[in-house]
Scaffold this active site. Structure first.
Site, PDB file in Angstrom:
ATOM      1  CG  ASP A   1     -30.941  -9.275  57.418  1.00  0.00           C
ATOM      2  OD1 ASP A   1     -30.153 -10.234  57.362  1.00  0.00           O
ATOM      3  OD2 ASP A   1     -30.888  -8.284  56.664  1.00  0.00           O
TER       4      ASP A   1
ATOM      5  CD  GLU B   1     -27.181 -11.312  59.899  1.00  0.00           C
ATOM      6  OE1 GLU B   1     -26.535 -12.053  59.148  1.00  0.00           O
ATOM      7  OE2 GLU B   1     -27.948 -10.433  59.464  1.00  0.00           O
TER       8      GLU B   1
END
Lengths: 112, 706
Positions: B352, B389
């Protein structure tokens, strides 16, 4: 918790009364080891066990591994629905034959 | 027995009836050793450390043992404590040192701190069970058995280009009553849906955060609905080594580790990989107003990026930023991932806001970030998929430029935006769609198409259905007056905002979903779908549902009936992809015939064969992939022709001619009603007219040349 071992011909029946948790698991383990030393066919009667913690389940798995190494067989009898539920969710159940009573366990083991 | 003669199996000290001795510095955390437990923890600035021991669930500790000075090696405190009941034990630490936030120190020995290396956390054992808010130690470190019987299980090591990833929230997947499972919302319940996942045709589940987090964090009454706002998604880690107990049916028995491992083992047995969405960019401790749970009380200056005034940098948008390129923190991250790869057999990780992992201690982007390099070259992680990401909340956007070391793949945000705009009917996108279909060589020329994780919808933003049902976000239920969530949705409601009885609108929405799934599944790279999109789940226009434990996040399985045509299409288009190696290349197209088939590996077409219209006003593109060039020419596949039409009217597409003896067969025509919109692999009907095909308005057609 109390564990009783009884021999029926070439089968050892391990009867447990009371909860199996990390406090009582070592005693259960000692008795179970004694049983697997005596015989290759083991019936474990858990009818009078209401609660079994992770440590208890691990003793069962140890018995299974031990017996399997000797080409023997272990059958569990009288496992409560709650304990079966936990065993199923955590994968332990896949290793065991589970029946309702010790009588059924004995007849399976006699045939094996 | 030989083990009994080791002298370190016997205590040397005793205090309050507790026997202990000097411990082993490694491994960090709490580890079972013969006769006792080895505790080891480090702090660069603490001047004193105390081990605090609780009986499970008790309000007060039963013992506190200060580490004697001789038990400290460097900055590491270690101790073996004997005769503890490892199953009933909860432990923590008190760290003494300066409280000078302006210098970066936040020591407070009145707080009991959770071990960063704990393998399980007690305190949130059942999802949303009301905690005791007066607990002096709310997130309690626990030990776990690390003896799981994996039998012959092994991470699957599926080539990444062969994956179809399914992004899933553990609770959201089965919590809805319509899921009809025994333990809804748990790891165990996912196991009972494995047959469904196989039928759908996916072979990798990506679990949204499952590291222990607190669903109660920032919980409050929802001013709009009156319900409870919670942390549902879980992007806020309390402990990096512990699975979320509340996601386990057996969490109340402390058996979440066994339950999760059993799930992984069963998924593997069914050919499905497990990828974890991991959040190493920040922790649940928040900013200077946040709670001290662990890291900030142990070594604030080491674990966090701090401003010169001692405040927290906020590149994550959530209050603090983990100091990932500090050598100590970097090792913790590495230890953590190694643990999950080795002990949980995890197949891959999606990081993330991974751009943060490439920032230095002051937040500046590094050209050669040590953490990313360490992960890429680590021997234990060598076969794990690493997916970034590639952006963060501090404005660093690295799609196409994330430091990859030949290993890292990326969530391709550009793919998402381009396909959305194309389907919506925007002009000027043909060049980008050509890139999408090819695995975006302009971004990943040297890294190959497998660097591109392709997706059109994910947990963040609209669901696939909402993408074609809403022009605007509708986030009122989040309690922030619709100010949260992104505004760049590139969505189109097909004529009516939200739910409607208009059959024409609904038909168009279904068609658009099928267009999206078709393009996704024929693109080079790695496709990812959001759980529920295969049955048209809706969040009613909410594009930021992080805080809802209700229908906004629960997959409604009734939709399998309501949107049976979407599901039917989805499970056949995944099969289509998996049946055709020409769609799953490891290397980029060369735009030439190197296999001697008479056709280039890829060619572009339009309404005229061999002539693609890349002009700004074009909304049409067709692509032909030559089967003789499948897998760099090593495998013979069918030739595949994909016609995409985002113009609102039907147009004839002239078909390129196949070699003698071959003819075009219809695999997909999204313009047709269910039953004729997609044909099972091998059962594609032969086209009567081989020279051209009438491609409906806003439709996709896929032909197989065989």
């Amino acid at each position: 918790m109390k564990v009783t071992l009884t021999d029926q011909e070439d089968i050892t029946v391990v009867e447990v009364v009371g909860d199996i948790d990390s406090k009582t698991a070592p005693e259960f383990e000692r008795s179970a080891r004694q049983a697997t030393d005596q015989n290759e066919k083991i019936a474990i009667d858990l009818t009078a066990v209401e609660f079994m913690s992770s440590a208890g389940l691990r003793v069962l798995l140890m018995v299974y591994r031990n017996i399997k190494a000797q080409n023997g067989k272990v059958v569990l009898a009288g496992v409560s629905e709650d304990i079966q539920d936990v065993m199923s969710t955590t994968g332990f159940i896949n290793f065991f034959t589970i029946v309702g009573t010790t009588g059924e366990a004995l007849s399976i083991l006699k045939q094996s | 027995m030989a083990t009994d003669i080791r002298i370190d199996y016997y205590p040397t000290h005793e205090q309050q009836g507790i026997k202990f001795r000097r411990g082993h510095v490694l491994p960090f955390g709490a580890t079972m050793v013969p006769n006792g437990i080895n505790f080891s923890i480090y702090s660069s600035e603490a001047i004193d450390c105390t081990l605090v021991l609780f009986e499970r669930g008790e309000a007060q500790p039963f013992a506190e043992i200060r580490f004697p000075e001789e038990f400290r090696t460097g900055n590491v405190y270690s101790m073996i404590v004997f005769d503890l009941d490892y199953e009933r034990l909860e432990y923590g630490y008190r760290m003494d040192g300066p409280f000078k936030p302006e210098e970066g120190h936040r020591f407070d020995k009145s707080i009991i701190l959770s071990d960063p290396y704990a393998k399980a956390i007690g305190g949130r054992d059942t999802w949303l069970a009301e905690p005791n808010w007066d607990n002096i130690y709310p997130y309690r470190s626990r030990l776990v058995f690390e003896d799981f019987d994996w039998e012959n299980d092994h991470p699957l090591e599926t080539p990444i280009e062969d994956l179809v990833i399914y992004e899933m929230h553990v609770r959201g997947f089965t919590q809805h009553p319509s899921s009809e499972v025994k333990n809804p919302g748990t790891f165990a319940a996912i196991r009972s849906k494995i047959a469904y996942l196989k039928e759908l045709g996916i072979n990798c589940v990506e679990l949204m955060p499952i590291y222990e987090f607190d669903e109660w964090e920032n919980s409050r009454e929802n001013p709009v609905t009156g319900g409870l706002i919670v942390n549902f998604w879980g992007y806020s880690t309390v402990n990096f080594f512990s699975p979320k107990a509340g996601y386990a049916a057996t969490g109340k028995f402390g058996m979440q580790v066994d339950e999760l491992k059993t799930l992984v083992k069963e998924l593997h047995r069914n050919g499905i990989e497990v990828m974890l969405d991991v959040v190493f960019n920040h922790t649940a401790e928040g900013d200077h107003r946040g709670h001290t749970i662990s890291f900030r009380g142990i070594d604030n200056k080491t674990y966090y990026m701090l401003t010169p005034e001692g405040y927290y940098f906020n590149f994550s948008g959530t209050g603090n930023t983990l100091n990932c390129n500090n050598p100590v923190v970097r090792n913790m991250v590495l230890d953590c991932l190694r643990y999950w790869a080795a002990d949980y057999h995890i197949d891959g990780f999606r990081f993330d806001l991974a751009a943060i992992l490439g920032r230095d201690q002051n937040g500046a982007p590094l050209s050669n970030p040590p953490l990313l390099e360490s992960l890429a070259y680590d021997p234990i992680l060598a076969k794990c998929k690493l997916v970034a990401e590639a952006w963060d909340a501090g404005g660093l956007y690295q799609v196409g430029s994330f430091p990859a070391y030949g290993r890292w793949a990326e969530w391709n945000g550009k793919y998402r935006d381009s396909v959305r705009k194309f389907l919506k009917g925007d002009e000027g996108l043909i060049g980008e769609i050509a890139q999408c279909i090819q695995g975006w060589p302009d971004l990943y020329y040297y890294r190959g198409p497998t660097a591109s994780i392709n997706f059109i919808a994910c947990h963040d933003g609209f669901t696939l259905y909402d993408l074609f049902a809403y022009n605007e976000k509708h986030n009122e239920a989040n309690g922030e007056h619709n100010n949260d969530g992104g505004n760049d949705n590139h969505s189109w409601n097909c004529g009516v905002e939200g739910e409607t009885d208009d059959a024409h609108v609904n038909q168009l929405r279904h068609k658009q979903i099928k267009n999206a799934l078709s393009i996704l599944m024929v693109s080079q790279g790695v496709p990812m779908i959001l759980s529920g999109d295969e049955m048209g789940v809706t969040k009613f226009g909410n594009n930021n549902t992080y805080c809802h434990d209700n229908e906004l996040n629960w997959v409604d399985w009734n939709l399998l009936d309501k949107n049976a045509d979407i599901y039917h299409f989805a499970r056949h288009i995944t099969r289509f992809r998996r049946a055709h190696p020409v769609l799953r290349s490891r290397t980029h197209f060369q735009h030439r015939d190197y296999a001697g088939s008479g056709y280039p590996d890829i060619s572009f077409h339009g309404t005229q064969a061999w002539h693609a219209d890349f002009s700004a006003s074009s909304r049409c593109l067709a692509v032909m992939l030559d089967g003789a060039h499948a897998k760099s020419g090593t495998i013979q596949d069918d030739t595949i022709y994909i016609a995409m039409n985002s113009y609102w009217d039907a147009l004839y597409y002239e078909l390129p001619q196949l070699p003698n003896g071959r003819s075009w067969h219809l695999a997909v025509n999204t313009d047709m009603p269910s039953g004729e919109d997609i044909y099972p692999v091998g059962l594609e009907p032969k086209l009567e007219e081989q020279g051209r095909f009438l491609v409906g308005g806003r439709s996709t057609v896929i032909l197989v040349g065989k």
